[in-house]
Motif scaffolding. Structure first.
Motif, PDB file in Angstrom:
ATOM      1  N   ALA A 200      -3.692   1.638   2.940  1.00  0.00           N
ATOM      2  CA  ALA A 200      -4.150   1.732   1.545  1.00  0.00           C
ATOM      3  C   ALA A 200      -5.658   1.905   1.468  1.00  0.00           C
ATOM      4  O   ALA A 200      -6.179   2.407   0.461  1.00  0.00           O
ATOM      5  CB  ALA A 200      -3.721   0.482   0.772  1.00  0.00           C
ATOM      6  N   TRP A 201      -6.368   1.514   2.524  1.00  0.00           N
ATOM      7  CA  TRP A 201      -7.827   1.615   2.528  1.00  0.00           C
ATOM      8  C   TRP A 201      -8.330   2.615   3.558  1.00  0.00           C
ATOM      9  O   TRP A 201      -9.419   3.172   3.406  1.00  0.00           O
ATOM     10  CB  TRP A 201      -8.436   0.234   2.796  1.00  0.00           C
ATOM     11  CG  TRP A 201      -7.988  -0.741   1.755  1.00  0.00           C
ATOM     12  CD1 TRP A 201      -7.053  -1.728   1.882  1.00  0.00           C
ATOM     13  CD2 TRP A 201      -8.404  -0.781   0.388  1.00  0.00           C
ATOM     14  NE1 TRP A 201      -6.861  -2.382   0.693  1.00  0.00           N
ATOM     15  CE2 TRP A 201      -7.683  -1.830  -0.248  1.00  0.00           C
ATOM     16  CE3 TRP A 201      -9.318  -0.038  -0.366  1.00  0.00           C
ATOM     17  CZ2 TRP A 201      -7.847  -2.134  -1.594  1.00  0.00           C
ATOM     18  CZ3 TRP A 201      -9.489  -0.352  -1.706  1.00  0.00           C
ATOM     19  CH2 TRP A 201      -8.756  -1.393  -2.303  1.00  0.00           C
ATOM     20  N   ARG A 207      -7.621   5.184  -1.055  1.00  0.00           N
ATOM     21  CA  ARG A 207      -8.721   4.224  -1.214  1.00  0.00           C
ATOM     22  C   ARG A 207      -9.397   4.398  -2.575  1.00  0.00           C
ATOM     23  O   ARG A 207      -9.666   3.403  -3.273  1.00  0.00           O
ATOM     24  CB  ARG A 207      -9.737   4.415  -0.087  1.00  0.00           C
ATOM     25  CG  ARG A 207     -10.908   3.446  -0.164  1.00  0.00           C
ATOM     26  CD  ARG A 207     -11.700   3.399   1.136  1.00  0.00           C
ATOM     27  NE  ARG A 207     -12.437   4.614   1.396  1.00  0.00           N
ATOM     28  CZ  ARG A 207     -12.185   5.467   2.389  1.00  0.00           C
ATOM     29  NH1 ARG A 207     -11.162   5.230   3.209  1.00  0.00           N
ATOM     30  NH2 ARG A 207     -12.932   6.527   2.572  1.00  0.00           N
ATOM     31  N   ASN A 210      -7.228   3.237  -5.411  1.00  0.00           N
ATOM     32  CA  ASN A 210      -7.272   1.772  -5.482  1.00  0.00           C
ATOM     33  C   ASN A 210      -8.603   1.271  -6.026  1.00  0.00           C
ATOM     34  O   ASN A 210      -8.650   0.259  -6.738  1.00  0.00           O
ATOM     35  CB  ASN A 210      -7.006   1.170  -4.093  1.00  0.00           C
ATOM     36  CG  ASN A 210      -5.551   1.252  -3.689  1.00  0.00           C
ATOM     37  OD1 ASN A 210      -4.667   1.121  -4.530  1.00  0.00           O
ATOM     38  ND2 ASN A 210      -5.281   1.467  -2.403  1.00  0.00           N
ATOM     39  N   TYR A 213      -8.247   1.393  -9.678  1.00  0.00           N
ATOM     40  CA  TYR A 213      -7.413   0.287 -10.157  1.00  0.00           C
ATOM     41  C   TYR A 213      -8.192  -1.028 -10.166  1.00  0.00           C
ATOM     42  O   TYR A 213      -8.078  -1.829 -11.102  1.00  0.00           O
ATOM     43  CB  TYR A 213      -6.184   0.167  -9.262  1.00  0.00           C
ATOM     44  CG  TYR A 213      -5.214  -0.911  -9.675  1.00  0.00           C
ATOM     45  CD1 TYR A 213      -4.434  -0.769 -10.824  1.00  0.00           C
ATOM     46  CD2 TYR A 213      -5.059  -2.070  -8.921  1.00  0.00           C
ATOM     47  CE1 TYR A 213      -3.528  -1.750 -11.203  1.00  0.00           C
ATOM     48  CE2 TYR A 213      -4.153  -3.057  -9.293  1.00  0.00           C
ATOM     49  CZ  TYR A 213      -3.392  -2.893 -10.433  1.00  0.00           C
ATOM     50  OH  TYR A 213      -2.498  -3.877 -10.798  1.00  0.00           O
ATOM     51  N   SER A 322      -1.029   3.310 -10.477  1.00  0.00           N
ATOM     52  CA  SER A 322       0.168   3.131  -9.651  1.00  0.00           C
ATOM     53  C   SER A 322       0.852   4.470  -9.411  1.00  0.00           C
ATOM     54  O   SER A 322       1.335   4.743  -8.308  1.00  0.00           O
ATOM     55  CB  SER A 322       1.136   2.154 -10.332  1.00  0.00           C
ATOM     56  OG  SER A 322       0.536   0.902 -10.530  1.00  0.00           O
ATOM     57  N   VAL A 325      -0.955   6.353  -6.688  1.00  0.00           N
ATOM     58  CA  VAL A 325      -0.646   5.802  -5.364  1.00  0.00           C
ATOM     59  C   VAL A 325       0.742   6.250  -4.912  1.00  0.00           C
ATOM     60  O   VAL A 325       0.950   6.611  -3.745  1.00  0.00           O
ATOM     61  CB  VAL A 325      -0.754   4.263  -5.386  1.00  0.00           C
ATOM     62  CG1 VAL A 325      -0.079   3.646  -4.164  1.00  0.00           C
ATOM     63  CG2 VAL A 325      -2.221   3.848  -5.434  1.00  0.00           C
ATOM     64  N   GLN A 341      -1.722  -2.555  -3.700  1.00  0.00           N
ATOM     65  CA  GLN A 341      -2.621  -2.248  -4.810  1.00  0.00           C
ATOM     66  C   GLN A 341      -2.608  -3.376  -5.840  1.00  0.00           C
ATOM     67  O   GLN A 341      -3.662  -3.831  -6.307  1.00  0.00           O
ATOM     68  CB  GLN A 341      -2.200  -0.932  -5.475  1.00  0.00           C
ATOM     69  CG  GLN A 341      -3.101  -0.514  -6.632  1.00  0.00           C
ATOM     70  CD  GLN A 341      -2.536   0.663  -7.407  1.00  0.00           C
ATOM     71  OE1 GLN A 341      -1.417   0.607  -7.908  1.00  0.00           O
ATOM     72  NE2 GLN A 341      -3.303   1.730  -7.515  1.00  0.00           N
ATOM     73  N   THR A 342      -1.411  -3.827  -6.195  1.00  0.00           N
ATOM     74  CA  THR A 342      -1.262  -4.901  -7.181  1.00  0.00           C
ATOM     75  C   THR A 342      -1.910  -6.186  -6.692  1.00  0.00           C
ATOM     76  O   THR A 342      -2.587  -6.890  -7.453  1.00  0.00           O
ATOM     77  CB  THR A 342       0.232  -5.147  -7.473  1.00  0.00           C
ATOM     78  OG1 THR A 342       0.851  -3.916  -7.836  1.00  0.00           O
ATOM     79  CG2 THR A 342       0.403  -6.147  -8.595  1.00  0.00           C
ATOM     80  N   THR A 344      -4.415  -6.591  -4.568  1.00  0.00           N
ATOM     81  CA  THR A 344      -5.877  -6.491  -4.611  1.00  0.00           C
ATOM     82  C   THR A 344      -6.413  -6.624  -6.035  1.00  0.00           C
ATOM     83  O   THR A 344      -7.407  -7.313  -6.285  1.00  0.00           O
ATOM     84  CB  THR A 344      -6.335  -5.150  -4.009  1.00  0.00           C
ATOM     85  OG1 THR A 344      -5.733  -4.962  -2.729  1.00  0.00           O
ATOM     86  CG2 THR A 344      -7.841  -5.112  -3.859  1.00  0.00           C
TER      87      THR A 344
END
Length: 400
Positions: A200-201, A207, A210, A213, A322, A325, A341-342, A344
């Protein structure tokens, strides 16, 4: 009604009924404070421990890839039943003791099997309407988040009835979820890859999606958590009759209006692109965060107009992060990426929510919300960067 429409309708219903375990916390606070003389700290923890639990639960779920590796109906059903049990267990203890906070934490942790899993199930039906599908889901949850303020305006409910009703609602949802069918784009169960959460990063487009977000979440829950207190304080300054009642009603309107933003935002994002929609929404909400305090103690009508605009714009983009992503991810890992994501985002909210009262003490309500604008303006930059990347053509069928 098509199979897709029926499944999505039942899914939204199941999400709202299960997340009533979360929403109910806010509705019970006034009654609990009156009966057990809870301190401000105890009342705050009764609500915030659910968020802490959710962060921990989503982190564990992301590490083990549960949202992708477990059968979604069983995962959802098990989470809903466990959440109902933990919530009902509050009735067995004194709400003023630390034990109740453990139950609230466990209730939040188990929600990791509900919200992200529901998003993955909804996305499996997406064709050219990913934004609207996820926006509908988030819109329903937004309306559910607003309901406790309406209950409080009407005098509240006995906290025992609220707790029992929420647990019963979650149990019913656990059965009903089995009627939901997953769509043709539902991914396969991948092998166990605990280090995949770092994708995710590591992945540049993900990234920056996110980052967007995170900027959004810095503002959202701090605003939702404190807008009612802000309105009450302002109404008292302008000597509004029955200020408490009107503050609760106004807060319901401000937060609940976000449901309109979610639906409109989803519809628009599918047509003009997700980065364009999120950047526009964050520019508006960030501007509102900067300026709303200048109307503190001013005309209640004018203040409400700005607050409703803020309430609509602050959540209009939420589902689109979302959606980005999910469109940028491997279909087999959508659940893990959305869960991460959620996790973080909610982790960041734990700080911004608790910083608002500090800012109130230092600069007063006139400027207390202004630091929240940092989040959406950062998000505008992040989504602008994402929009320029070649990989952004995967978003909204090429509309970016």
């Amino acid at each position: 009604m098509s199979e897709k429409q029926k499944s999505l309708f039942i899914l939204v219903l199941c999400e709202v009924m299960t997340l009533a375990l979360w929403f109910s916390a806010s509705a019970t606070i006034p009654d609990l404070r009156q009966e057990f003389a809870l301190s401000d700290t105890q009342a705050s923890l009764f609500t915030s421990m659910v968020s802490v639990g959710f962060v921990c639960g989503t982190l564990l779920s992301a590490i083990f890839g549960l949202a992708d590796r477990l059968e979604p109906h069983r995962f959802f059903m098990g989470a809903a039943l466990l959440g109902a049990a933990f919530n009902a267990a509050i009735l067995l203890v004194d709400p003023s003791t630390p034990v109740v906070l453990i139950f609230r934490f466990l209730t939040g942790a188990i929600m990791a099997g509900v919200y992200p899993v529901g998003m993955k199930m909804a996305a499996s039906w997406a064709e050219k309407d990913m934004g609207l599908l996820v926006g509908t889901l988030v819109g329903a949850l937004t309306l559910g988040s607003a309901m406790p303020h309406l209950f409080n305006a009407l005098g509240g409910l006995d906290w025992r009835v609220t707790i029992i009703s929420a647990s019963a609602s979650a149990c019913f949802a656990a059965l009903l979820i089995n009627l939901v069918k997953t769509g043709p784009k539902f991914g396969k169960s991948p092998r166990f890859q605990p280090n995949f959460i770092f994708h995710a990063w590591r992945d540049k487009p993900l990234r920056f999606a996110n980052f967007g977000y995170i900027g959004h979440m810095w503002e959202l829950y701090a605003m939702w958590g404190w807008i009612g207190v802000f309105l009450l304080a302002s109404f008292k300054v302008t000597e509004v009759e029955n200020a408490g009642f009107w503050a609760n009603v106004s807060t319901f309107i401000v937060v609940g209006s976000g449901a309109i933003g979610c639906l409109a935002g989803g519809w628009l994002a599918d047509r003009i692109g997700r980065t364009a929609l999120t950047m526009s929404a964050m520019a508006i909400s960030g501007t509102c965060a900067l300026g709303v305090g200048l109307l503190f103690g001013a005309s209640p009508v004018l203040l409400m107009i700005v607050c409703v605009i803020w309430g609509i714009s602050i959540i209009a983009d939420s589902a689109q992060f979302s959606s980005c992503v999910m469109e940028l991810s491997d279909p087999d890992h959508i659940g893990t990426m959305v869960t991460m994501q959620t996790c973080t985002g909610f982790l960041l909210t734990l700080s911004s929510i608790h910083l608002v009262p500090v800012w109130v003490e230092v600069v007063g309500w006139q400027w207390a919300f202004a630091p929240l604008a940092i989040g959406p303006f950062f998000g505008v930059w992040a989504m602008g960067r994402l929009r320029m990347m070649n990989e952004a053509v995967k978003i909204a069928h090429g509309k970016r």
